[in-house]
Design an enzyme around this catalytic site. Structure first.
Site, PDB file in Angstrom:
ATOM      1  CD  GLU A 191     -95.811 -97.805 -29.397  1.00 12.62           C
ATOM      2  OE1 GLU A 191     -95.239 -97.500 -30.472  1.00 12.62           O
ATOM      3  OE2 GLU A 191     -95.203 -98.198 -28.403  1.00 12.62           O
TER       4      GLU A 191
ATOM      5  CG  ASP B 249     -95.828 -95.068 -27.216  1.00 12.53           C
ATOM      6  OD1 ASP B 249     -96.971 -95.276 -26.765  1.00 12.53           O
ATOM      7  OD2 ASP B 249     -94.841 -95.786 -26.932  1.00 12.53           O
TER       8      ASP B 249
ATOM      9  CE  LYS C 151     -92.315 -93.663 -25.113  1.00 17.34           C
ATOM     10  NZ  LYS C 151     -93.075 -94.930 -25.116  1.00 17.34           N
TER      11      LYS C 151
ATOM     12  CG  ASP D 143     -92.925-106.989 -24.250  1.00 10.86           C
ATOM     13  OD1 ASP D 143     -92.644-105.796 -24.029  1.00 10.86           O
ATOM     14  OD2 ASP D 143     -92.443-107.934 -23.599  1.00 10.86           O
TER      15      ASP D 143
HETATM   16 MG   LIG Z   1     -94.776 -97.916 -26.423  1.00  8.62          MG
END
Ligand SMILES: [Mg+2]
Length: 434
Positions: free
Chosen positions: A267, A241, A213, A324
């Protein structure tokens, strides 16, 4: 098989206490599920859910309840018609259309119907889908708004072309599973020692891709990326991300600054609705990587529906499609997205983690490999090792691959005791919170 009754649950796990799942936009999520059970008056039940990160889960549950009059008495023998009935209803459609809470609710119900249908057929969902004829698969899709990019006839041809290799690829899946990557080391709330330990563990567990992240603080990102790269070595793909943290120019600057660590993809650099912004970022990062290579762009976990995915593909805005299982209208809309990605030649690397998303999405990727793209190149499913213990048929990771599920259904069913203990706010897990 008709649906007689619909039960709904607000299930929440207090994950914010351990900072599991923390990132630049979501510092303290309580992973949650608006959970639904379709009852048939027989031994078969359909279980499904949509994923949220805490507050507002009750709104999703209410939206599921608002859709139940469309579900009661319905047959599940035609899942294309079933899904359209829910997403096309003229009054509830006003709440979307096909986006936001009402679409999350549609996903929970449609996924539960797939769980039910696959159980009745005695197959896991990936196999149930993969055994369908190209015609039947085309009929699952709501083609409205996407035929400028892909027609049913083109999709039929693609699916037909993949039929001869289905058996061989099924055998490959059953032997080797489907490749996974792990986000477990990369949560923003973890200290450097935990990051280092988890990266080392991931590499020794056989992962060839991990994810960090980024996006809260550039100096922190430099330090964390440098640590992760030093521990992982040059051969491991490290994705980044940002969870929608940046505007377009900031995304380009930030990732150019981190390019020295060779990020595999960035991302969610910006708003999931910003198709042209993603296209600009991708263009600007084409030669930003080490040696003039690209930093690739990925998005999808918050992309609302097949129309937005279509535009991202048409605009050359993404290198990877991160569908998703619960964000869009369930299996049916994800079949459309898999077909669109295959048409545009973009690998699908689904979003997972949360609660139960790994359990669901493995079925979609496995179906893609067997019956749609027929390809594993650069394809990998996100894996996060949280909350699987609450599921009756949890994912099994074996040498950094998802093992193909064998149990009939969608692997969606939570253990009855978890549905009691984590019910919000009355469950014991919440009554004990300070
Ligand atoms: Mg993500």
């Amino acid at each position: 098989m008709k649906i007689h009754a619909v039960d709904t649950y607000d299930i929440r796990f207090p994950t914010s206490l351990s900072l599991d799942g923390s990132d630049a936009m979501n510092p303290d999520p309580d992973y949650s599920a608006a959970y639904v059970v379709l009852r048939t008056g027989t031994e078969h039940e359909g279980h499904g859910f949509t994923f949220t990160i805490g507050r507002g889960n009750e709104v999703c549950r209410s939206a599921i309840e608002a859709l139940t009059p469309l579900v009661i008495g319905q047959d599940i023998s035609n899942l294309g018609a079933f899904a359209k009935r829910i997403t096309h209803d003229s009054q509830t459609r006003w709440l979307g259309p096909e986006k936001g809470v009402i679409h999350l609710a549609a996903a929970a119900i449609i996924n539960a119907a797939w769980d039910l249908a696959a159980k009745v057929a005695g197959k896991p969902v990936w196999q149930f889908l993969s055994d369908m004829s190209p015609d039947a698969i085309v009929d699952l899709v709501d083609w409205r708004y996407i035929t400028d990019a892909l027609t049913p006839a083109e999709a039929y041809e693609m699916l037909l072309e993949a039929v001869p290799g289905r058996d061989e690829r099924t055998q490959h899946l059953l032997r080797h599973g489907y490749p996974a990557y792990t986000t477990s080391p990369g949560w923003l709330g973890y200290d450097d020692a935990k990051l280092t330990r988890l990266v080392r563990e991931a590499v020794s567990d056989g992962y060839t891709q991990i994810k960090l992240k980024v996006g809260a603080d550039l100096a922190d990102d430099h330090r964390r990326f440098a640590l992760a790269r030093a521990v992982a070595g040059p051969g491991i793909r490290i994705a980044a991300d940002a969870n929608q943290r940046w505007d377009t120019a900031e995304a380009v600057e930030w990732m150019t600054a981190l390019a020295t660590y060779d990020p595999w993809w960035i991302e969610e650099p910006t708003s999931p609705d910003d198709v042209l912004g993603h296209a600009d970022i991708r263009q600007a990062l084409t030669t930003a990587g080490p040696g003039g290579g690209p930093i690739r762009v990925a998005t999808g976990e918050h992309v609302a529906n097949r129309v937005m995915f279509k535009q991202l593909l048409q605009a050359n805005a993404v290198d990877f499609v991160q569908l998703d299982a619960c964000r869009v209208g369930g299996v049916n809309e994800n079949v459309a997205i898999l077909l669109l990605a295959a048409k545009f030649g973009r690998p699908v690397c689904p979003h997972a983690g949360g609660v139960g998303l790994c359990e669901l999405v493995q079925h979609l990727s496995m179906f893609d490999y067997v019956a749609v793209s027929g390809d594993l190149t650069d394809r990998t499913i996100e894996y996060v090792d949280h909350l699987h213990e609450h599921f009756v048929d949890p994912v099994i990771i074996d040498r950094a691959a998802y093992r193909a599920p064998r149990v009939p259904g969608f692997s969606a069913r939570m253990k009855p005791e978890s549905l009691v203990r984590y019910a919000f706010p009355e469950g014991e897990a919440w009554q004990q919170q300070p």
